[in-house]
Scaffold this motif. Structure first.
Motif, short mmCIF file in Angstrom:
data_model
loop_
_atom_site.label_atom_id
_atom_site.label_comp_id
_atom_site.label_asym_id
_atom_site.label_seq_id
_atom_site.Cartn_x
_atom_site.Cartn_y
_atom_site.Cartn_z
N GLY A 1 20.64 -1.27 8.74
CA GLY A 1 20.74 -0.88 7.49
C GLY A 1 19.81 -0.51 6.75
N THR A 2 19.97 -0.14 5.64
CA THR A 2 18.76 0.45 4.75
C THR A 2 18.39 -0.56 3.66
OG1 THR A 2 19.77 2.77 5.33
CG2 THR A 2 18.00 2.41 3.29
N CYS A 3 17.03 -0.58 3.51
CA CYS A 3 16.72 -1.63 2.50
C CYS A 3 15.79 -0.53 1.58
CB CYS A 3 15.45 -2.38 3.15
SG CYS A 3 16.02 -3.73 4.22
N ALA A 4 16.38 -0.91 0.15
CA ALA A 4 15.93 0.17 -0.77
C ALA A 4 15.00 -0.45 -1.88
CB ALA A 4 17.00 0.90 -1.50
N TYR A 5 13.76 0.18 -2.34
CA TYR A 5 13.15 -0.24 -3.20
C TYR A 5 13.21 1.06 -4.34
CZ TYR A 5 9.05 -1.52 -6.11
OH TYR A 5 8.21 -1.65 -6.88
N TYR A 6 13.78 0.86 -5.61
CA TYR A 6 13.92 1.81 -6.45
C TYR A 6 12.82 1.69 -7.49
CZ TYR A 6 18.40 2.55 -4.29
OH TYR A 6 19.46 2.96 -3.40
N GLY A 7 12.00 2.64 -7.48
CA GLY A 7 10.55 2.65 -8.29
C GLY A 7 10.96 2.88 -9.81
N TYR A 8 11.88 3.70 -9.76
CA TYR A 8 12.33 3.78 -11.40
C TYR A 8 13.04 2.74 -11.90
CZ TYR A 8 17.13 4.85 -9.97
OH TYR A 8 18.31 4.64 -9.40
N ILE A 9 13.79 1.94 -11.20
CA ILE A 9 14.22 0.71 -11.86
C ILE A 9 13.34 -0.24 -12.28
CG2 ILE A 9 15.88 -1.02 -11.33
CD1 ILE A 9 17.70 0.67 -9.80
N GLN A 10 12.42 -0.29 -11.24
CA GLN A 10 11.29 -1.34 -11.27
C GLN A 10 10.23 -0.67 -12.82
OE1 GLN A 10 10.82 -4.15 -9.78
NE2 GLN A 10 12.36 -3.66 -8.23
N ALA A 11 10.10 0.57 -12.83
CA ALA A 11 9.31 0.79 -13.90
C ALA A 11 10.13 0.63 -15.39
CB ALA A 11 9.14 2.41 -13.76
N LYS A 12 11.29 0.89 -15.31
CA LYS A 12 12.18 0.40 -16.43
C LYS A 12 12.16 -1.02 -16.74
CE LYS A 12 16.88 1.21 -18.30
NZ LYS A 12 18.19 1.80 -18.19
N ASN A 13 12.25 -1.90 -15.80
CA ASN A 13 12.44 -3.29 -16.17
C ASN A 13 11.05 -3.65 -16.53
OD1 ASN A 13 14.79 -3.64 -15.09
ND2 ASN A 13 14.46 -4.30 -13.08
N ALA A 14 9.77 -3.09 -16.31
CA ALA A 14 8.61 -3.60 -16.72
C ALA A 14 8.49 -2.89 -17.87
CB ALA A 14 7.61 -2.95 -15.64
N LEU B 1 0.98 -1.18 -0.02
CA LEU B 1 0.12 0.00 -0.08
C LEU B 1 0.80 1.23 -0.05
CD1 LEU B 1 -2.63 -0.91 2.57
CD2 LEU B 1 -2.98 -0.63 0.00
N CYS B 2 1.91 1.09 0.82
CA CYS B 2 2.88 2.47 0.95
C CYS B 2 3.48 2.56 -0.50
CB CYS B 2 4.16 2.12 1.99
SG CYS B 2 3.46 1.98 3.43
N VAL B 3 4.19 1.48 -1.17
CA VAL B 3 4.71 1.64 -2.72
C VAL B 3 3.70 2.11 -3.53
CG1 VAL B 3 6.08 0.24 -4.22
CG2 VAL B 3 6.61 0.13 -1.80
N ALA B 4 2.63 1.78 -3.58
CA ALA B 4 1.54 2.17 -4.52
C ALA B 4 1.18 3.67 -4.41
CB ALA B 4 0.11 1.24 -4.10
N LYS B 5 1.65 4.15 -3.42
CA LYS B 5 1.47 5.55 -3.32
C LYS B 5 2.39 6.43 -4.12
CE LYS B 5 -1.82 6.86 -0.26
NZ LYS B 5 -2.91 7.64 -0.64
N LEU B 6 3.63 5.77 -4.36
CA LEU B 6 4.70 6.57 -5.07
C LEU B 6 5.36 5.37 -5.74
CD1 LEU B 6 5.66 9.36 -5.31
CD2 LEU B 6 7.41 8.72 -3.45
N PRO B 7 4.58 4.60 -6.94
CA PRO B 7 5.32 3.44 -7.38
C PRO B 7 6.41 3.65 -8.26
CG PRO B 7 3.28 4.19 -8.52
CD PRO B 7 3.29 5.02 -7.53
N HIS B 8 6.63 4.73 -8.62
CA HIS B 8 7.97 4.94 -9.52
C HIS B 8 8.74 5.77 -8.67
CE1 HIS B 8 5.63 4.19 -13.45
NE2 HIS B 8 5.81 2.93 -12.77
N GLY B 9 8.85 5.91 -7.46
CA GLY B 9 9.84 6.69 -6.67
C GLY B 9 10.71 5.67 -5.90
N ASP B 10 11.57 6.47 -5.06
CA ASP B 10 12.46 5.52 -4.41
C ASP B 10 12.00 5.34 -3.09
OD1 ASP B 10 14.33 5.69 -6.56
OD2 ASP B 10 15.42 7.17 -5.68
N TRP B 11 12.14 4.12 -2.40
CA TRP B 11 11.79 3.95 -1.17
C TRP B 11 12.68 3.34 -0.41
CZ3 TRP B 11 6.99 4.99 0.99
CH2 TRP B 11 5.96 5.23 0.20
N PHE B 12 12.47 3.75 1.14
CA PHE B 12 13.66 3.43 1.88
C PHE B 12 13.00 2.75 3.14
CE2 PHE B 12 15.36 6.30 -0.82
CZ PHE B 12 16.50 5.79 -1.38
N ALA B 13 13.64 1.69 3.82
CA ALA B 13 12.96 1.32 5.07
C ALA B 13 14.53 1.04 5.91
CB ALA B 13 12.54 -0.14 4.82
N HIS B 14 14.70 1.67 6.83
CA HIS B 14 15.95 1.72 7.72
C HIS B 14 15.16 0.89 9.00
CE1 HIS B 14 19.42 2.66 9.86
NE2 HIS B 14 18.97 2.59 10.91
#
Length: 152
Positions: free
Chosen positions: A135-148, A99-112
């Motif tokens: 550490g930091t876990c990262a989800y790079y939405g722009y990379i996911q969008a490019k891969n898709a 639900l969080c990632v859906a708010k900004l699907p092509h943005g960068d997400w971090f979880a410390h």
């Protein structure tokens, strides 16, 4: 927004979250203890100063929550993701992250987070960038969008 998930209700919103319910979740997670009454308001104020928040309810009891700090354009930081022990392993945490990632699907997400949670975030599509104890876990939405194929 309300939605149903496996017999639970998920609410979206940053206002009206009961401080006592947040404190209870934080205590179970081992994040706080012996909170003086004069500090109770902080458990509601953290939501008011967040970009997005989702709470999970079983009847009148809050059994999970997540809040997000974000510029709402390029990046989001998942904060305080917590689910009651009896609801862990049932997809509630993954649902909150999605639900969080859906708010900004092509943005960068971090979880410390702590190393104990790396596998969880990997299952949610995050990369672990720092293998230290915290550490930091990262989800790079722009990379996911490019891969898709959605972005060049």
């Amino acid at each position: 927004m309300y939605q149903y998930y496996k017999g639970l209700i998920i609410r979206e919103g940053t206002s009206g979250v009961p401080a006592e319910q947040v404190k209870k979740l934080f205590e179970e997670a081992g994040w706080v203890r012996n909170v003086p009454n004069w500090q109770m308001e902080k458990f509601s104020l953290i939501f008011q100063n967040s970009a997005w928040a989702f709470t999970v309810w079983s009847g009148e009891e809050m059994v999970g929550m997540v809040r997000v700090i974000s510029d709402k354009i390029m990046a989001g930081n998942i904060m305080d993701l917590v689910v009651q022990k009896q609801w862990q392993g049932k997809g509630v945490g993954r649902k909150l992250v999605s639900l969080c990632v859906a708010k900004l699907p092509h943005g960068d997400w971090f979880a410390h987070t702590s190393a104990d949670n790396y596998d969880f975030y990997k299952q949610c599509g995050f990369e672990v960038k720092d293998l230290n104890e915290h550490g930091t876990c990262a989800y790079y939405g722009y990379i996911q969008a490019k891969n898709a194929g959605d972005r060049l």
